[in-house]
Write an enzyme that holds these catalytic residues in place. Structure first.
Site, PDB file in Angstrom:
ATOM      1  N   ARG A 228      49.734  35.064  37.461  1.00 49.91           N
ATOM      2  CA  ARG A 228      50.848  34.163  37.139  1.00 49.91           C
ATOM      3  C   ARG A 228      51.008  33.166  38.283  1.00 49.91           C
ATOM      4  NH1 ARG A 228      56.662  36.736  36.301  1.00 49.91           N
ATOM      5  NH2 ARG A 228      55.904  37.213  34.199  1.00 49.91           N
TER       6      ARG A 228
ATOM      7  N   SER B 141      55.190  37.667  24.929  1.00 53.35           N
ATOM      8  CA  SER B 141      56.549  37.928  25.396  1.00 53.35           C
ATOM      9  C   SER B 141      57.490  37.920  24.200  1.00 53.35           C
ATOM     10  CB  SER B 141      56.998  36.853  26.394  1.00 53.35           C
ATOM     11  OG  SER B 141      56.323  36.990  27.620  1.00 53.35           O
TER      12      SER B 141
ATOM     13  N   LYS C 263      62.981  36.278  38.099  1.00 57.08           N
ATOM     14  CA  LYS C 263      63.636  35.615  36.955  1.00 57.08           C
ATOM     15  C   LYS C 263      65.083  36.100  36.857  1.00 57.08           C
ATOM     16  CE  LYS C 263      59.583  34.638  34.100  1.00 57.08           C
ATOM     17  NZ  LYS C 263      59.001  34.722  32.731  1.00 57.08           N
TER      18      LYS C 263
END
Length: 211
Positions: A39, A108, A138
């Site tokens: 990521r 997701s 997040k």
């Protein structure tokens, strides 16, 4: 048919230094993680391609899939083990056409069982729910709960991944509720000993209670 591996699913931190990133990922691979997701949200295309390609080769040595987050083109270019798609990253069917049958496609699904059912129907190899706990990466993410996992186990046939603020202390209740895999970033890469952290998380699967 491919089956996404149960266990710890390591999510890489964003690190500009490729050698440093590789060393950290190698440490958690030595600790026994089952899969790795690359990521990197930066706009540095050259760096992203270099890092993804190097990680594919590293993970291959351990027999572990390297999944690229959110970037189908990059996953295809570096011959990654698959791609993980968010809500705005294109469809599962499109990804399957591009990557072919031998690659993992994850989706997701946030806090939505409906999204998970749609992803499963489209051919996703795994679905991911979260965030289950406050996440340093997040902090504004919506919150899922263990009851969602229990409901998912009744209708979802592909592996279920839980993500968001997962630690060795709170992981057992997610496994008890039906998670097959735990996606972890901070509790792995923020630990003083990365290999030991991966090993500790893996031991949770060894002691998972029988149904």
């Amino acid at each position: 048919m491919l089956e996404f591996p149960d266990g710890i699913y390591a999510i890489t931190p964003e690190i500009a230094d490729t050698e440093c990133l590789l060393a950290q990922v190698e440490a958690v691979l030595l600790g026994g993680v089952a899969a790795v997701q690359y990521r990197d949200k930066s706009g540095d295309v050259a760096r992203r391609h270099e890092q993804a390609s190097e990680l594919v080769a590293l993970c291959h040595r351990f027999g572990v899939p390297l999944i690229v987050n959110d970037d189908l083109r990059l996953a295809d270019l570096c011959d990654a083990g698959g791609v993980h798609l968010g809500r705005d990253d294109g469809g599962v069917r499109e990804a399957r056409i591009i990557l072919g049958p031998g690659k993992f496609i994850g989706a997701s699904c946030y806090q939505s069982l409906e999204l998970a059912l749609a992803a499963q129907s489209a051919g996703a190899d795994y679905v991911a729910f979260g965030s289950f706990y406050p996440s340093p990466t997040k902090p504004a993410a919506g919150r899922a709960d263990a009851e969602l996992l229990r409901a998912a186990t009744r209708v979802i046939r592909v592996p279920i991944v839980a993500i968001g603020g997962i630690t060795p202390a709170n992981a057992p209740q997610l496994l008890d509720a039906g998670a097959d895999s735990l996606a972890v970033l901070s509790a792995l890469f923020g630990a003083p000993d990365l290999r030991a952290s991966a090993d500790a998380l893996n031991r949770l699967f060894e002691t998972e209670p029988e149904e």
